[in-house]
Write an enzyme that holds these catalytic residues in place. Structure first.
Site, short mmCIF file in Angstrom:
data_model
loop_
_atom_site.label_atom_id
_atom_site.label_comp_id
_atom_site.label_asym_id
_atom_site.label_seq_id
_atom_site.Cartn_x
_atom_site.Cartn_y
_atom_site.Cartn_z
N SER A 29 48.32 119.91 26.91
CA SER A 29 49.46 119.41 26.15
C SER A 29 48.98 118.89 24.80
O SER A 29 47.89 119.24 24.34
CB SER A 29 50.17 118.32 26.96
OG SER A 29 51.41 117.99 26.37
N ASN A 30 49.78 118.07 24.14
CA ASN A 30 49.41 117.53 22.83
C ASN A 30 49.99 116.11 22.70
O ASN A 30 50.66 115.62 23.60
CB ASN A 30 49.89 118.45 21.70
CG ASN A 30 51.40 118.60 21.70
OD1 ASN A 30 52.14 117.64 21.48
ND2 ASN A 30 51.87 119.82 22.01
N HIS A 31 49.72 115.47 21.58
CA HIS A 31 50.04 114.05 21.40
C HIS A 31 51.45 113.78 20.88
O HIS A 31 51.74 112.65 20.49
CB HIS A 31 49.04 113.40 20.45
CG HIS A 31 47.69 113.21 21.07
ND1 HIS A 31 47.47 112.36 22.12
CD2 HIS A 31 46.49 113.78 20.80
CE1 HIS A 31 46.19 112.41 22.46
NE2 HIS A 31 45.58 113.27 21.67
#
Ligand code: C5P
Length: 221
Positions: A29-31
């Site tokens: 995933s990502n932030h």
């Protein structure tokens, strides 16, 4: 009315990250916090729009008065977007969609193999949600985002043209205190021929101004 300029309009907004499963307990995933997309949804509701918010996993309460469609993966977000977008007036793609997903998700939790110090995962490209919405025959007025660390204007304008967008909101994520996880943001919004600067402010204030720019261009389209 003056206070509810979006009355009668249906807006579809994507927000947050996507989660791409590796196995039953792991993901890529990502932030992305989802804050910008949620702020846009809240302001669009306040301006009178009927809002469908397609959201990846975030730690935010859904804005009052909007329809929340909770998804995890890019493929789920893509399906929800293409179901809702044909009937929408405006589509705003604020989500930080994972560019790639696992070619094959493991059925069982992956185990460490003794003596194996490297693991290779094969990824395949995810569909480009906003580009596919912009290709619809009954395409809504389509707005994308561009988070860049350099050459912001050039990359944003390339994306505007390549993805078939009506507007693109660009932010420089290399500048500390704005974008991604921050409560503040500054945007430059590009149409094919114009640029509009929205100076650093909290995401609600920036969202409100962005909505005004979108509404003006939508009315003229
Ligand atoms: O190409 P890039 O990911 O930088 O483009 C960002 C814009 O495209 C954002 O509006 C994002 O929501 C949208 N996007 C999308 N589907 C993808 C990748 C990006 O809708 N698979």
């Amino acid at each position: 009315t003056q206070e509810q300029p979006l009355l009668g309009q249906h807006w579809v907004i994507t927000a947050g990250p996507t989660r791409e499963a590796i196995d039953p307990v792991r993901y890529i995933s990502n932030h992305s916090s989802g804050k910008m997309g949620y702020a846009i949804a809240a302001q669009a509701v306040a301006a009178g729009a009927s809002v469908s918010l397609i959201s990846g996993p975030v730690n935010l309460a859904p804005p009052q008065g909007c329809e929340l469609i909770a998804v995890e993966s890019a493929q789920q977000m893509h399906q929800a977007a293409l179901t809702l977008a044909p009937k929408a007036n405006v589509f705003v793609a604020c989500a930080a969609v994972a560019d790639y997903r696992l070619a094959k998700v493991a059925d069982q939790k992956m185990k460490k193999t003794p003596g194996q110090d490297e693991l290779t995962l094969t990824l395949v490209k995810n569909p480009d949600i906003v580009a596919d919405v912009a290709k619809l025959a009954d395409k809504p007025f389509t707005v994308g985002f561009a988070a860049e660390t350099q050459d912001v204007e050039q990359y944003a304008k390339d994306k505007l043209a390549r993805k078939g967008l009506d507007l693109i909101a660009a932010n420089n994520v290399a500048i500390e205190g704005q974008g991604f996880n921050s409560d503040q943001n500054a945007l430059t919004v590009y149409s094919a021929n114009n640029a509009f600067d929205l100076p650093l402010g909290n995401k609600s204030a920036v969202a409100k101004q962005l909505i005004e720019i979108i509404a003006r261009h939508f009315d003229e389209s």
